[in-house]
Design an enzyme around this catalytic site. Structure first.
Site, PDB file in Angstrom:
ATOM      1  N   CYS A 264       0.851  -1.186   0.000  1.00 62.77           N
ATOM      2  CA  CYS A 264       0.000   0.000   0.000  1.00 62.77           C
ATOM      3  C   CYS A 264       0.892   1.243   0.000  1.00 62.77           C
ATOM      4  CB  CYS A 264      -0.943   0.097   1.184  1.00 62.77           C
ATOM      5  SG  CYS A 264      -2.088  -1.270   1.313  1.00 62.77           S
TER       6      CYS A 264
ATOM      7  N   ARG B 130       3.467  -0.188  -5.037  1.00 62.10           N
ATOM      8  CA  ARG B 130       3.270  -0.824  -3.729  1.00 62.10           C
ATOM      9  C   ARG B 130       1.891  -1.458  -3.602  1.00 62.10           C
ATOM     10  NH1 ARG B 130       7.136   1.570   0.270  1.00 62.10           N
ATOM     11  NH2 ARG B 130       5.900   0.482   1.800  1.00 62.10           N
TER      12      ARG B 130
ATOM     13  N   TRP C  36      -3.127  -2.442  -1.775  1.00 58.46           N
ATOM     14  CA  TRP C  36      -2.908  -3.860  -2.055  1.00 58.46           C
ATOM     15  C   TRP C  36      -3.819  -4.588  -1.070  1.00 58.46           C
ATOM     16  CZ3 TRP C  36      -0.973  -8.256   0.492  1.00 58.46           C
ATOM     17  CH2 TRP C  36      -0.637  -9.333  -0.346  1.00 58.46           C
TER      18      TRP C  36
ATOM     19  N   ASN D 204      -1.648   1.417   6.190  1.00 57.40           N
ATOM     20  CA  ASN D 204      -0.861   0.327   5.621  1.00 57.40           C
ATOM     21  C   ASN D 204      -0.587  -0.634   6.767  1.00 57.40           C
ATOM     22  OD1 ASN D 204       0.892  -1.308   4.231  1.00 57.40           O
ATOM     23  ND2 ASN D 204       2.605   0.126   4.304  1.00 57.40           N
ATOM     24  N   GLY D 205      -0.941  -1.904   6.581  1.00 55.12           N
ATOM     25  CA  GLY D 205      -0.726  -2.891   7.650  1.00 55.12           C
ATOM     26  C   GLY D 205      -1.986  -3.698   7.875  1.00 55.12           C
TER      27      GLY D 205
ATOM     28  N   GLU E  29      16.280 -17.824  -9.715  1.00 54.33           N
ATOM     29  CA  GLU E  29      15.913 -16.424  -9.909  1.00 54.33           C
ATOM     30  C   GLU E  29      15.275 -16.219 -11.290  1.00 54.33           C
ATOM     31  OE1 GLU E  29      15.320 -13.988  -8.249  1.00 54.33           O
ATOM     32  OE2 GLU E  29      15.525 -12.231  -9.507  1.00 54.33           O
TER      33      GLU E  29
ATOM     34  N   LYS F 186      11.452 -14.820 -11.918  1.00 48.85           N
ATOM     35  CA  LYS F 186      11.200 -13.621 -12.729  1.00 48.85           C
ATOM     36  C   LYS F 186      10.150 -13.917 -13.793  1.00 48.85           C
ATOM     37  CE  LYS F 186      12.564 -11.233 -10.961  1.00 48.85           C
ATOM     38  NZ  LYS F 186      13.291 -10.823  -9.790  1.00 48.85           N
TER      39      LYS F 186
ATOM     40  N   GLU G  59       6.636 -14.447 -12.288  1.00 51.65           N
ATOM     41  CA  GLU G  59       6.123 -13.242 -11.643  1.00 51.65           C
ATOM     42  C   GLU G  59       5.495 -12.260 -12.619  1.00 51.65           C
ATOM     43  OE1 GLU G  59       9.359 -11.157  -9.800  1.00 51.65           O
ATOM     44  OE2 GLU G  59       8.059 -10.103  -8.403  1.00 51.65           O
TER      45      GLU G  59
ATOM     46  N   HIS H 250      15.233 -37.581 -11.263  1.00 49.65           N
ATOM     47  CA  HIS H 250      14.556 -38.158 -10.106  1.00 49.65           C
ATOM     48  C   HIS H 250      13.073 -37.777 -10.079  1.00 49.65           C
ATOM     49  CE1 HIS H 250      18.316 -39.711  -8.656  1.00 49.65           C
ATOM     50  NE2 HIS H 250      18.871 -38.521  -8.821  1.00 49.65           N
TER      51      HIS H 250
ATOM     52  N   LYS I 198       5.215  -4.386  -4.303  1.00 51.45           N
ATOM     53  CA  LYS I 198       6.669  -4.274  -4.268  1.00 51.45           C
ATOM     54  C   LYS I 198       7.264  -4.704  -2.930  1.00 51.45           C
ATOM     55  CE  LYS I 198      10.736  -3.123  -5.823  1.00 51.45           C
ATOM     56  NZ  LYS I 198      11.396  -4.110  -6.686  1.00 51.45           N
TER      57      LYS I 198
HETATM   58  O1  M6R Z   1      12.386  -5.767  -0.421  1.00 51.52           O
HETATM   59  P1  M6R Z   1      12.854  -7.175  -0.327  1.00 51.52           P
HETATM   60  O2  M6R Z   1      14.151  -7.416  -1.032  1.00 51.52           O
HETATM   61  O3  M6R Z   1      12.921  -7.672   1.097  1.00 51.52           O
HETATM   62  O4  M6R Z   1      11.741  -8.023  -1.049  1.00 51.52           O
HETATM   63  C1  M6R Z   1      11.767  -9.425  -1.035  1.00 51.52           C
HETATM   64  C2  M6R Z   1      10.823 -10.004  -2.060  1.00 51.52           C
HETATM   65  O5  M6R Z   1       9.509  -9.635  -1.782  1.00 51.52           O
HETATM   66  C3  M6R Z   1      11.170  -9.568  -3.483  1.00 51.52           C
HETATM   67  O6  M6R Z   1      12.492  -9.853  -3.798  1.00 51.52           O
HETATM   68  C4  M6R Z   1      10.260 -10.276  -4.507  1.00 51.52           C
HETATM   69  O7  M6R Z   1      10.530 -11.633  -4.515  1.00 51.52           O
HETATM   70  C5  M6R Z   1      10.456  -9.649  -5.886  1.00 51.52           C
HETATM   71  N1  M6R Z   1       9.206  -9.101  -6.338  1.00 51.52           N
HETATM   72  C6  M6R Z   1      10.897 -10.627  -6.919  1.00 51.52           C
HETATM   73  O8  M6R Z   1      11.121 -10.013  -8.143  1.00 51.52           O
END
Ligand code: M6R
Length: 610
Positions: A2, A27, A74, A100-101, A483, A487, A490, A506, A605
């Site tokens: 948020c 966010r 969010w 936010n929270g 990774e 990506k 996501e 396996h 984010k």
């Molecule tokens: O701000 P942070 O690095 O702690 O965030 C961790 C994850 O939420 C963040 O890396 C998330 O996996 C990304 N959106 C991936 O691209």
């Protein structure tokens, strides 16, 4: 998660709030809203969906005034809708709040307030706070917020305006970040720095259990008992306003991918001696002999930062011979981890606000351990709570998919690995020089990798409609494969699975059918032959294999269908070179599918809830 913005001052409140929300939309983007003290009344306009919907609605429902707050959501409690959008208000319409929270005891409070006759219009946890304020308001909004702080449980950054205090914004923080931006005859409130960069780079970060009364010409801070806590430190942020703009790129993600040579350069700047013999990390104010006394390291992180941690584990173990665990924050905090007095905890987080990473590091601190933070955001919770902090110099990362934060986290973990190895007398001068020279050369390596963009784009477009993909590799290549798969999932929504290449047989090999794309990373020289055998296993079952291999590898094309050649660096540093094509692959797959690359569905984010 948020985005929150508040403004008090002479500018157009609507413009400042919308501008700030635009910078924070990454966010959360389920709905957006604004509340302004307009002609003695609290006027609220909100709209489900992206910020652009709110902007449209404001044309027919204009607002004007000197004080206002805004929010981009969010969703946690209650689906995205106009009613569930923030700001929320009470029955009388005197107050407006954004949050936010999560208010954990909202159901009990809601029942109590309904029994007293309050009428709710949303399904959110936040709305109870608005009605509770109305219920306990005694003429002083500060006193009222002290009472509110005693009644609500959970995590919150709450920002409130009241018709009875027309020139004031009240901010209250517990476990959710919020900052106050300092202007000249005007002040700002925000949940993230990018919202403020256009107006100020001087900020006060509220700590947990603090409140602020923000007026155009003053900022007063209090504890949750309402007692003044005196002047708080002002932080000066070095990010510039342009770094939070797209700068001609179609998406922030692409811009941030292309910013990696500079981000890597900036993160290395001043941290390697001119003769490439020493790592310089003045941030590590460890007592003499501490580095040599570390007998294990726990890296705690989430998502992409955890993937960086996996590379860090391998690098530190190899160079400094310290056993390292790379743990997911949300698992670590409940895993009853085994500590020794010599355990160092390294928290890695781009935002420095990820709830699970913070909880993991707090657990370590409760157990008396030393915590080192690697984060991109000065003044973030992770930075403030750790014993030592290394700031990555990636600049603001706006796209939800993390790219330059990852490569700068890797650079920092490499520096840490060499630093620890040297402190323990484990690295010969020549070896240290070789690694540090290669590290210093990484900005150029990253630059050259970007030259492969059009080849990757063509591959991505060709395969954009597939349902499944696999990323395979061994050793460090496996960590990068994870990774790459994250990506792709996501932002393109294509199913992707990362597998240790030797483990496919396996079970997962059963999923390889004719034409399934397999992205194979082949940068670990000591594992080359083994990886090639594993690639043959998938190729024999019909997979279409895209290989990532070093330039000059004369044999790789005999095994794979297509190759992306990487400019040479040390195999230890390969993750920096090999991840960039995978970021581009995800980017082009997502954009060619017409997805909203910077704001993928269901995500936000920084994940500030558990
Ligand atoms: O701000 P942070 O690095 O702690 O965030 C961790 C994850 O939420 C963040 O890396 C998330 O996996 C990304 N959106 C991936 O691209």
């Amino acid at each position: 998660m948020c985005g929150i913005v508040g403004y008090v001052g002479p500018r157009s409140v609507k413009d400042v709030v919308l501008n700030g929300l635009r910078k924070l939309e990454y966010r959360g983007y389920d709905s957006a809203g604004i509340a302004v003290l307009d002609d003695g009344k609290v006027k609220i306009v909100k709209a489900v969906g992206r910020l652009v919907n709110l902007e449209g609605k404001l044309e027919s429902h204009p607002v004007a005034g000197r004080v206002g707050i805004g929010h981009t959501r969010w969703a946690t409690h209650g689906r995205p809708s106009d009613d569930n959008a923030h700001p929320h208000s009470d029955c009388s319409g005197r107050f407006a709040i954004v949050h936010n929270g999560i208010i954990e005891n909202y159901l009990a409070l809601r029942e109590e307030l309904v029994a007293k006759g309050h009428q709710f219009v949303s399904e959110t946890d936040t709305e109870v706070v608005a009605h509770l304020i109305e219920d306990v308001f005694n003429g002083s909004i500060l006193d009222t917020m002290v009472t509110i702080g005693k009644r609500i449980r959970g995590a919150y950054a709450l920002v409130v305006i009241s018709k009875d205090d027309p020139d004031t914004i009240i901010v209250m923080r517990k476990a959710s970040p919020v900052i106050v931006g300092l202007g000249n005859g005007e002040n700002f409130v925000a949940s993230g720095i990018p919202a403020l960069l256009e107006y100020t780079r001087d900020v006060i970060v509220l700590d947990d259990g603090e409140m602020a009364v923000v007026r155009a010409d003053s900022v007063e801070c209090f504890n949750l008992e309402g007692q003044p806590i005196g002047e708080k430190e002002t932080l000066h942020v070095t990010w510039d306003a342009q770094s939070a703009e797209r700068g001609g790129y179609p998406h922030f993600m692409l811009k941030e991918i292309y910013e990696q040579p500079k981000a890597i350069h900036d993160t290395l700047l001043g941290r390697v001696s001119d003769d490439h013999q020493q790592v310089i990390l003045p941030e590590l104010k460890w007592p003499a002999g501490y580095a040599a006394s570390i007998d294990r390291i726990h890296i705690v992180a989430c998502g992409t930062a955890w993937h960086a941690g996996l590379v860090g584990k391998s690098v530190i173990e190899r160079l400094a011979r310290i056993p390292v665990e790379a743990e997911i924050g949300s698992e670590y905090r409940y895993a009853n981890p085994i500590y020794t007095p010599g355990t160092l905890v390294v928290a890695v987080s781009q935002s420095g606000e990820t709830a699970d990473t913070l909880a993991a590091m707090r657990l370590a601190k409760e157990n008396g351990l030393r915590v080192l933070a690697i984060t991109n955001v000065v003044g973030s919770s992770v930075a403030r709570e750790a014993d030592e902090v290394i700031i990555t110099q990636a600049g603001p990362e706006i796209a939800v998919a993390s790219t330059k934060a990852y490569t700068t986290q890797l650079v920092t973990l490499y520096l840490l690995g060499v630093y620890l190895a040297q402190a323990r007398g484990l690295l010969l001068d020549g070896d240290a020089r070789e690694i540090l020279e290669a590290l210093s050369n990484l900005p150029q390596v990253a630059e050259q990798v970007l030259d492969a963009a059009s080849q990757i784009q063509q591959f991505a477009i060709r395969y954009k409609d597939v349902e499944d993909t696999f990323f395979i590799g061994r050793g460090l290549d496996y960590a990068v494969a994870m990774e790459g798969a994250l990506k792709l999932k996501e932002i393109s929504y294509i199913h992707a699975e990362a597998y240790a290449a030797g483990e496919l047989k396996h079970g997962t090999l059963a999923l390889i059918t004719e034409g399934v794309p397999v992205i194979a990373l082949v940068t670990q020289t000591h594992l080359y032959d083994k990886t090639i055998s594993n690639i043959r296993e998938v190729a024999a079952r019909g997979a279409y294999v895209l290989g990532l291999a070093w330039v000059g590898d004369a044999d790789i094309h005999k095994t794979v269908d297509e190759v992306i050649y990487l400019p040479r660096t040390l195999p230890l540093l390969a993750p920096i070179a090999s991840v960039i094509p995978l970021q581009l692959l995800a980017y082009y797959a997502a954009s060619s599918r017409g997805n909203d690359v910077d704001k993928p569905r269901n995500l936000a984010k920084s994940v500030t809830v558990e």
